[in-house]
Design a protein around this motif. Structure first.
Motif, PDB file in Angstrom:
ATOM      1  N   LEU A 218       0.831  -1.195   0.000  1.00  0.00           N
ATOM      2  CA  LEU A 218       0.000   0.000   0.000  1.00  0.00           C
ATOM      3  C   LEU A 218       0.869   1.249   0.000  1.00  0.00           C
ATOM      4  O   LEU A 218       1.863   1.335   0.723  1.00  0.00           O
ATOM      5  N   SER A 223      -0.691   2.284  -4.804  1.00  0.00           N
ATOM      6  CA  SER A 223      -1.437   1.051  -4.564  1.00  0.00           C
ATOM      7  C   SER A 223      -2.358   1.217  -3.356  1.00  0.00           C
ATOM      8  O   SER A 223      -1.940   1.696  -2.299  1.00  0.00           O
ATOM      9  N   THR A 224      -3.619   0.804  -3.510  1.00  0.00           N
ATOM     10  CA  THR A 224      -4.592   0.882  -2.409  1.00  0.00           C
ATOM     11  C   THR A 224      -5.093  -0.494  -1.982  1.00  0.00           C
ATOM     12  O   THR A 224      -5.738  -0.622  -0.948  1.00  0.00           O
ATOM     13  N   THR A 225      -4.798  -1.513  -2.788  1.00  0.00           N
ATOM     14  CA  THR A 225      -5.275  -2.867  -2.471  1.00  0.00           C
ATOM     15  C   THR A 225      -4.164  -3.902  -2.431  1.00  0.00           C
ATOM     16  O   THR A 225      -4.396  -5.032  -2.020  1.00  0.00           O
ATOM     17  N   TRP A 227      -3.011  -5.874  -4.562  1.00  0.00           N
ATOM     18  CA  TRP A 227      -3.162  -6.583  -5.830  1.00  0.00           C
ATOM     19  C   TRP A 227      -3.779  -5.637  -6.868  1.00  0.00           C
ATOM     20  O   TRP A 227      -4.585  -4.778  -6.524  1.00  0.00           O
ATOM     21  N   SER A 228      -3.433  -5.841  -8.129  1.00  0.00           N
ATOM     22  CA  SER A 228      -3.930  -4.967  -9.198  1.00  0.00           C
ATOM     23  C   SER A 228      -4.980  -5.692 -10.030  1.00  0.00           C
ATOM     24  O   SER A 228      -4.680  -6.691 -10.699  1.00  0.00           O
ATOM     25  N   LYS A 229      -6.214  -5.160  -9.990  1.00  0.00           N
ATOM     26  CA  LYS A 229      -7.296  -5.734 -10.787  1.00  0.00           C
ATOM     27  C   LYS A 229      -6.980  -5.624 -12.277  1.00  0.00           C
ATOM     28  O   LYS A 229      -7.139  -6.601 -13.032  1.00  0.00           O
ATOM     29  N   ASP A 244     -12.562  -9.595  -3.597  1.00  0.00           N
ATOM     30  CA  ASP A 244     -11.410  -8.820  -3.120  1.00  0.00           C
ATOM     31  C   ASP A 244     -10.150  -9.682  -2.999  1.00  0.00           C
ATOM     32  O   ASP A 244      -9.461  -9.680  -1.986  1.00  0.00           O
ATOM     33  N   GLY A 250      -6.556 -11.780   0.033  1.00  0.00           N
ATOM     34  CA  GLY A 250      -7.416 -10.641   0.285  1.00  0.00           C
ATOM     35  C   GLY A 250      -6.703  -9.306   0.236  1.00  0.00           C
ATOM     36  O   GLY A 250      -5.528  -9.199  -0.127  1.00  0.00           O
ATOM     37  N   ILE A 251      -7.449  -8.257   0.607  1.00  0.00           N
ATOM     38  CA  ILE A 251      -6.938  -6.886   0.642  1.00  0.00           C
ATOM     39  C   ILE A 251      -6.516  -6.549   2.068  1.00  0.00           C
ATOM     40  O   ILE A 251      -7.267  -6.814   3.013  1.00  0.00           O
ATOM     41  N   LYS A 254      -8.815  -5.233   5.119  1.00  0.00           N
ATOM     42  CA  LYS A 254     -10.214  -5.396   4.732  1.00  0.00           C
ATOM     43  C   LYS A 254     -10.614  -6.854   4.941  1.00  0.00           C
ATOM     44  O   LYS A 254     -11.302  -7.188   5.895  1.00  0.00           O
ATOM     45  N   ASN A 255     -10.185  -7.711   4.043  1.00  0.00           N
ATOM     46  CA  ASN A 255     -10.428  -9.143   4.227  1.00  0.00           C
ATOM     47  C   ASN A 255      -9.132  -9.936   4.218  1.00  0.00           C
ATOM     48  O   ASN A 255      -9.138 -11.148   4.045  1.00  0.00           O
TER      49      ASN A 255
END
Length: 746
Positions: A218, A223-225, A227-229, A244, A250-251, A254-255
């Motif tokens: 992060l 980067s906010t997650t 992983w990159s969608k 997610d 997970g993120i 979050k999860n």
């Protein structure tokens, strides 16, 4: 062997023991290391002394070329065997093991989400036992090329391109080849899977996901997650985006939960505690990939190197910056830390938060080093003769060759061993290049061969291979320094450390001091044990403050251990693959405690046991114990305070300590262990400094030394061999492309 500890009373009144901090026999930690061919475990005390060490082989299968698999169930069972062996051999109460750390190879583990059980990874998809794609599996070349063609920003943080040895290419291959795809599959890096088995959690380590799976921490590149969608969609891996990024962990916040090395994951589950022979009070540390455990187990070694004193920052992990760990085995990994990111072409990383929050690591590597030396010996016509004469001389093959080289200096009236091979130009990338040119197509080239089939010729080629390893290390170091690293010394680990010739070449080629650790072969598993110590530090402090109030369920653990051991009285305590010689000394504990002696009483070289030969005329190492002591203690002295091979060893030590009125850890004042440190990574560094012990230093000769000057000249030739090979290949490929076009047009 009954006399192994009989000299403790005499030593209790000696100046040796009077200068030591009180031994701490009632707090212990376990380290687990899973390599390519075996699982290992060690048990250490709070001074970093190894009291138990065990190893068990693990299998790997290659049903098709480049398809190499392993079995996670077999690996876990081997780990349980090794941990229980360490407990039996040391006699330590399982309730006194406060922490456990894991490391493993960066291999991909496939698990069914619905059943939390292994699922097959091919090529035999009917065999769910084979659920690990080993790091060295090269089935996913097309997938790797497709991933690298995207030019995604995450590739910037893996040296510019993803390696075929990393895990996303393997996941992509499984999607397109596994019957039914990956709809019921979740993925782990092997170190993270072991923590999942131990704790039942889905916690992941930054070491695994950042170094091998394309996770961007992060804040890095916005980067906010993690992983990159967009990236996963571009490589046709939409399944990994679901919920997610559930399948990948997970993120963060979050999860998903992601931790740096040694952070607390949780405690052992009831099932894991029973299987390992430990208690549910044992704390599990966030793991690392095996090479990174080598960094942990070596770079805090005490060494009298001026540059280290100049850069030392009391209690801060910043001290480690500039110390390069070379973790050597079949291949060699080169790991260095920086406070700011340094981008090095062909060197993996920089990786953020892997070892400590806010710090960056870079990982260079040589595809084959130990394997290279073995290959050179195996393919030479004199190979069988070497085996015969070395065995007859009761020497290892490498020791025999080193001796042969020194004899050739005299016989041929040469200036030195280095000058013997002055006209042999050996470039040894038989298995491609990992760093710094990151070219898997690289091959070996040798200039200067003759028709000589003798052992003398084999000795020259062996020397040339050692020189290649050293020259390529210089190339990696120079590329790292061009990009902002400031390398002050190299910390080695692995069996290659015993080769005085290779260590001298590394020093003279790189111009850097080489530090050889206390535990040569056990440095990696020792590093994992330090992770367990880091995770358990708060629990240990609490236990000290509330002695007698902590419920550690030791009796339950002993019952569990006894239940599993019932009917096994005749089983050997050691795995047949475990021997005390698996470490660098015959007297590990004596060496460890010697680390606390003031310099006025002994120098660092005298702390090492044994007398390894330095084949460049360095003085042999001296024993710590005097000849008089040795005569009095006889051959049993080398077992004093060591990790013995008998049960109840630790109880015997504890009784002797009690007679000597030496207080255990639980009676020490909390402040004696130092004040709490809150900066990221500093707890890890404090533990490393406290427990790592001394190292032997090999300094390079001065710049005007004839060997240094010759090696510097040969380095220019080495570089030309390296880059000219790429140019030659390009010329040939260009003309072949023209030929193919002409053929197509015809």
């Amino acid at each position: 062997m009954a006399r192994s500890y009989s000299n403790l009373r005499r030593r209790g009144s000696s100046s040796f023991f009077n200068t030591l901090p009180p031994p701490q026999p009632d707090i212990f930690y376990i380290g687990v290391d899973v390599g390519t061919g075996s699982a290992r475990a060690c048990l250490i005390d709070t001074n970093g002394i190894i009291l138990g060490l065990a190893e068990r082989p693990i299998t790997r299968h290659e049903l098709k070329p480049n398809h190499i698999t392993q079995n996670s169930t077999e690996i876990w069972n081997a780990i349980c065997f090794c941990v229980k062996s360490c407990l039996r051999d040391s006699g330590v109460d399982p309730g006194e093991v406060f922490g456990i750390g894991f490391d493993a190879t960066c291999s991909l583990v496939a698990i069914s989400e619905s059943k939390d059980e292994p699922v097959s990874v091919g090529p035999d998809f009917n065999d769910d036992h084979e659920n690990i794609i080993l790091w060295m599996d090269h089935r996913a070349q097309e997938e790797t090329d497709a991933i690298n063609s995207t030019g995604d920003v995450c590739l910037k943080y893996v040296g510019g391109q993803m390696s075929i040895e990393m895990e996303l290419p393997k996941m992509k291959w499984l999607k397109h080849h596994k019957p039914g795809g990956i709809k019921d599959v979740k993925f782990y890096d092997l170190p993270d899977y072991l923590v999942h088995k131990a704790t039942g959690t889905e916690t992941r380590s930054y070491c695994s996901v950042v170094c091998k799976q394309g996770f961007v921490p992060l804040g890095v590149e916005n980067s906010t997650t993690g992983w990159s969608k967009d990236f996963l969609v571009s490589v046709d891996m939409e399944e990994l985006i679901e919920d997610d990024f559930r399948r990948l962990g997970g993120i963060p916040n979050k999860n998903g939960k992601y931790l740096s090395a040694g952070d607390i994951v949780g405690k052992l589950t009831n099932q894991a505690a029973e299987q390992l022979g430990l208690t549910t009070e044992c704390i599990v540390a966030s793991p690392v990939i095996d090479a990174y455990a080598g960094w942990i187990g070596t770079v805090a070694a005490k060494a009298e190197i001026p540059a280290l004193q100049e850069t030392h920052i009391e209690g801060s992990i910043l001290t480690s910056c500039g110390r390069l760990a070379a973790v050597a085995g079949t291949s060699t990994c080169h790991i260095a830390m920086t406070k700011d990111p340094c981008f090095v072409q062909g060197v993996w990383g920089p990786y953020k938060d892997v070892m400590a929050e806010g710090y960056w690591l870079a990982e260079g590597g040589q595809s084959c080093t130990g394997q290279l030396l073995a290959h050179v010996l195996a393919i030479h016509p004199a190979s069988q003769e070497l085996s015969r004469v070395a065995e007859a001389s009761n020497l290892s093959k490498f020791d025999y060759l080193n001796l042969t080289l020194e004899n050739m200096v005299v016989d041929n009236h040469e200036r030195s061993v280095v000058s013997l091979a002055k006209h042999m130009f050996f470039y040894g990338d038989f298995h491609g290049n990992r760093s710094p040119i990151a070219d898997p197509r690289m091959k070996a080239s040798i200039i200067g061969q003759s028709m000589d089939n003798s052992i003398n010729d084999l000795a020259i080629q062996y020397f040339a291979a050692c020189e290649f390893i050293a020259q390529q290390t210089r190339q990696i170091v120079e590329e790292m320094e061009k990009s902002g690293h400031n390398i002050t010394c190299i910390y080695m680990s692995g069996g290659q450390c015993r080769n005085g010739l290779l260590m001298r070449l590394l020093a003279d080629c790189t111009g850097l001091p080489i530090v050889i650790p206390r535990y040569i072969d056990a440095a990696v598993v020792f590093g994992s044990a330090l992770l367990g110590a880091v995770a358990a530090e708060e629990s240990v402090q609490d236990y000290i403050s509330h002695r007698g109030k902590s419920k550690r369920e030791s009796n339950l653990a002993l019952d569990l251990l006894n239940k599993h051991d019932s009917g096994r009285e005749n089983e050997p305590l050691h795995s047949p693959y475990t021997q005390p010689s698996a470490t660098s000394t015959t007297n590990l504990a004596t060496l460890g405690y010697s680390a606390h002696l003031p310099h006025s009483q002994t120098s660092l070289p005298t702390l090492l046991q044994g007398e390894p030969t330095d084949y460049f005329s360095q003085s042999p190492l001296r024993k710590v114990i005097s000849k008089n002591d040795a005569a009095e203690d006889s051959e049993d002295d080398d077992q004093t305070l060591s990790f013995g091979s008998k049960q109840n060893v630790q109880q015997d030590i504890s009784q002797q300590f009690k007679k000597l009125n030496i207080k255990p850890l639980t009676e020490l004042n909390k402040k004696k262990l130092g004040q709490p440190i809150s900066n990221p990574g500093d707890v890890l560094w404090k533990i490393m400094e406290r427990m790592t012990g001394p190292g032997k230093v090999i300094f390079p000769n001065n710049d005007n030394d004839p060997d240094r000057k010759l090696l510097t000249t040969k380095y220019k030739i080495f570089l030309e061999q390296c880059y000219q090979q790429q140019k030659y290949r390009q010329w040939v490929d260009e003309i072949e492309e023209e030929n193919m076009q002409v053929k197509a047009e015809a």
